[in-house]
Design an enzyme around this catalytic site. Sequence first.
Site, PDB file in Angstrom:
ATOM      1  N   LYS A  91      42.859  67.431   5.426  1.00  0.00           N
ATOM      2  CA  LYS A  91      44.174  66.977   5.091  1.00  0.00           C
ATOM      3  C   LYS A  91      45.221  67.217   6.011  1.00  0.00           C
ATOM      4  O   LYS A  91      46.318  66.141   5.480  1.00  0.00           O
ATOM      5  CB  LYS A  91      44.206  68.530   3.716  1.00  0.00           C
ATOM      6  CG  LYS A  91      43.152  68.385   2.718  1.00  0.00           C
ATOM      7  CD  LYS A  91      44.010  68.942   1.288  1.00  0.00           C
ATOM      8  CE  LYS A  91      43.993  68.329   0.309  1.00  0.00           C
ATOM      9  NZ  LYS A  91      42.293  68.917  -0.115  1.00  0.00           N
ATOM     10  N   GLU A 113      53.399  69.219  -3.764  1.00  0.00           N
ATOM     11  CA  GLU A 113      52.850  70.601  -4.636  1.00  0.00           C
ATOM     12  C   GLU A 113      51.387  71.031  -4.247  1.00  0.00           C
ATOM     13  O   GLU A 113      50.676  70.873  -3.619  1.00  0.00           O
ATOM     14  CB  GLU A 113      52.937  69.345  -6.526  1.00  0.00           C
ATOM     15  CG  GLU A 113      51.819  68.631  -6.136  1.00  0.00           C
ATOM     16  CD  GLU A 113      51.126  67.735  -4.992  1.00  0.00           C
ATOM     17  OE1 GLU A 113      52.226  67.438  -4.255  1.00  0.00           O
ATOM     18  OE2 GLU A 113      50.130  66.787  -4.874  1.00  0.00           O
ATOM     19  N   SER A 372      33.922  66.400   5.465  1.00  0.00           N
ATOM     20  CA  SER A 372      35.922  66.639   4.347  1.00  0.00           C
ATOM     21  C   SER A 372      36.176  68.048   5.161  1.00  0.00           C
ATOM     22  O   SER A 372      37.437  67.905   5.391  1.00  0.00           O
ATOM     23  CB  SER A 372      36.276  66.580   3.051  1.00  0.00           C
ATOM     24  OG  SER A 372      35.519  67.583   2.442  1.00  0.00           O
TER      25      SER A 372
END
Length: 389
Positions: A91, A113, A372
């Site tokens: 991320k 968000e 990930s």
Amino acid sequence: MSQTSQLEKGYFGQFGGSFVPPELQNVLNILNENFNKYKDDEEFIEEFHYYLKEYVGRETPLYYAERLTNKLGGAKIYLKREDINHTGSHKINNVLGQILLAKRMGAKRVIAETGAGQHGVATATVCAMFGMECTIYMGAEDTERQALNVFRMELLGANVVAVSEGQARLKDAVDAAFADLVENYENTFYLLGSAVGPHPFPTMVKHFQSVISQESRQQILEKEGKLPYAVIACVGGGSNAIGSFAEYLPDEDVRLIGVEPSEAATLTTGTAGQLHGFKCIVLQDEQGTPLPTYSIAAGLDYPGCGPEHSHLKMTGRADYVSVTNEEVLEAFQLLSKLEGIIPALESAHAVAHVLKLAPTLDQDKSVIVNISGRGDKDVAHVFEMLKGN
Ligand SMILES: *Cc1c(COP(=O)(O)O)cnc(C)c1O
């Protein structure tokens, strides 16, 4: 429409686009202009790569998982180690790219968000690093379930706003963030967390996440002297998967495989629809209402998916498969035991699929699995689940 003008409008085949009120469209147009202006700007690229190296810790290794490979007895398995990144997942690649853009655009505050809190924490992290004011919208129900992530964001200096409208979940947090953006767009940047949403977000998020496959393609060529048989990644909104696939899209012989939870198997079982201002494949009922999803991996718990994945599925360029919770828990434990790498539950979905695929392939082939994120955040949850069994 010609193919170029399709891409300029954010269409991937019939998917993507932007279906939002005019005031918001106005803001998205400004964002799109700035993204296009800076993405090829030499100074911008240099600064992005500077922080990727010095702050995030890139490049991440492409690690040959020898013990796992030997155990399965088929294709060589390579792990792309996004779990090693600062903050523990892919991320950070996207939030870093977007905050640099926010700075260029003169934004004084960043909003985002978050559902389970992972994107909120990543956003709060880069805001702290760049001294930017940060507001995170989160469904009130989610703030209760994810109290520790709320505390993390506050530690990092963010202001967490609990949204109690609607069902007090992710969708309501998205609505609140867009409302804030429309009101404050002159000084505010909305930092979106996955390859979803109205144009230009899916294109922009893919751009910043493509660093994953830019690295892995070069690394596999150095190690194996040829391209992999397949690249495998888990799909929630689709950002780590599209970043892992991007550089291989023209390599028609490389199979691209996205893995979803069987309880939120959007691409495997969904149909064309519209969600949060863009067209994609959605899990929906006959009236077009998104169906409730549940996944043991919070990051994969989303009834829609990125428009480009929807298109890759329709054209057959990528395959999408699903795995069960049981398979995921087994993969989570196996990778930990054999390689000393505890993966995020999301990433364990991709591992679960390679456990099935690798043994069916010749030993001269290789497969890349995108890890990930790391599993520290999931250990307590897995402990509860295994104890409960
Ligand atoms: C958020 C997250 C995902 C899912 O998001 P995508 O946009 O589909 O990549 C997957 N893995 C980890 C570790 C995450 O934090």
